[in-house]
Design an enzyme around this catalytic site. Structure first.
Site, short mmCIF file in Angstrom:
data_model
loop_
_atom_site.label_atom_id
_atom_site.label_comp_id
_atom_site.label_asym_id
_atom_site.label_seq_id
_atom_site.Cartn_x
_atom_site.Cartn_y
_atom_site.Cartn_z
N HIS A 178 -7.96 -35.15 128.30
CA HIS A 178 -7.03 -34.72 127.26
C HIS A 178 -5.88 -33.86 127.78
O HIS A 178 -5.97 -33.22 128.81
CB HIS A 178 -7.78 -33.99 126.15
CG HIS A 178 -8.53 -32.78 126.61
ND1 HIS A 178 -9.71 -32.86 127.30
CD2 HIS A 178 -8.25 -31.47 126.48
CE1 HIS A 178 -10.14 -31.65 127.58
NE2 HIS A 178 -9.26 -30.78 127.09
N ALA A 191 -8.20 -29.55 136.80
CA ALA A 191 -7.64 -29.22 135.50
C ALA A 191 -6.46 -28.26 135.64
O ALA A 191 -6.48 -27.34 136.44
CB ALA A 191 -8.71 -28.60 134.62
#
Length: 173
Positions: A94, A140
């Protein structure tokens, strides 16, 4: 039918990922179909844009080149430029953006090329005409604006290599 379901198995237990990728592969099929079928498929292409892009907030244009076995985890906020090339067995999470840094002259590829077996973390930004090598891992929150070597793990803003996995050597028989 096999083309449309090529991502189904790797997204087991991920209903949203399955729905998005099934819809994406069907839209690709319609877009590449002969003109009479394409014209009949326009309502579906509009539906795809409304459902996937506007409702689910996943911009994965149907003309993007994507290899088989793409995995989407928590796809919300995913933006992929239509010039991007994504290899096989890639994982996207996401709030990730894969796109262009600047508009280049017509015919010049301005978007990234992602190799096979690449794992891309959440909140990652990959921009420009760069290559992410096969087997790479992007941590990330990383911002990637330079090429990533095969087997490398990169993290940070700007992304830097923290590890390169040794690739097994080919054996001669």
């Amino acid at each position: 039918m096999r083309d449309i379901l090529q991502d189904w198995k790797v997204n087991t237990g991920n209903t949203k990922g399955r729905l998005v990728l099934l819809s994406f592969r069907l839209a690709q099929k319609i877009r590449r179909a002969p003109k009479p079928i394409f014209w009949l498929g326009i309502p579906y292409l509009v539906f795809y844009r409304l459902l996937i892009e506007w409702v689910l907030c996943i911009e994965l244009p149907w003309n993007t080149q994507v290899g088989p076995s793409l995995r989407l985890y928590h796809g919300m906020g995913l933006v992929v430029n239509d010039q991007t090339v994504i290899g096989r067995n890639v994982a996207l999470r996401h709030n990730t953006t894969i796109g262009v840094k600047e508009t280049l002259p017509f015919g010049t590829r301005a978007a990234p090329t992602i190799g096979d077996d690449v794992d891309i973390g959440a909140h990652v930004v990959i921009l420009g005409p760069i290559t992410v090598g096969s087997g790479a891992r992007i941590g990330a929150g990383s911002v990637v604006v330079k090429d990533v070597p095969e087997g490398a793990t990169v993290v940070g803003n700007p992304a830097r290599v923290i590890h390169i996995a040794t690739m097994p050597e080919a054996t001669c028989a």
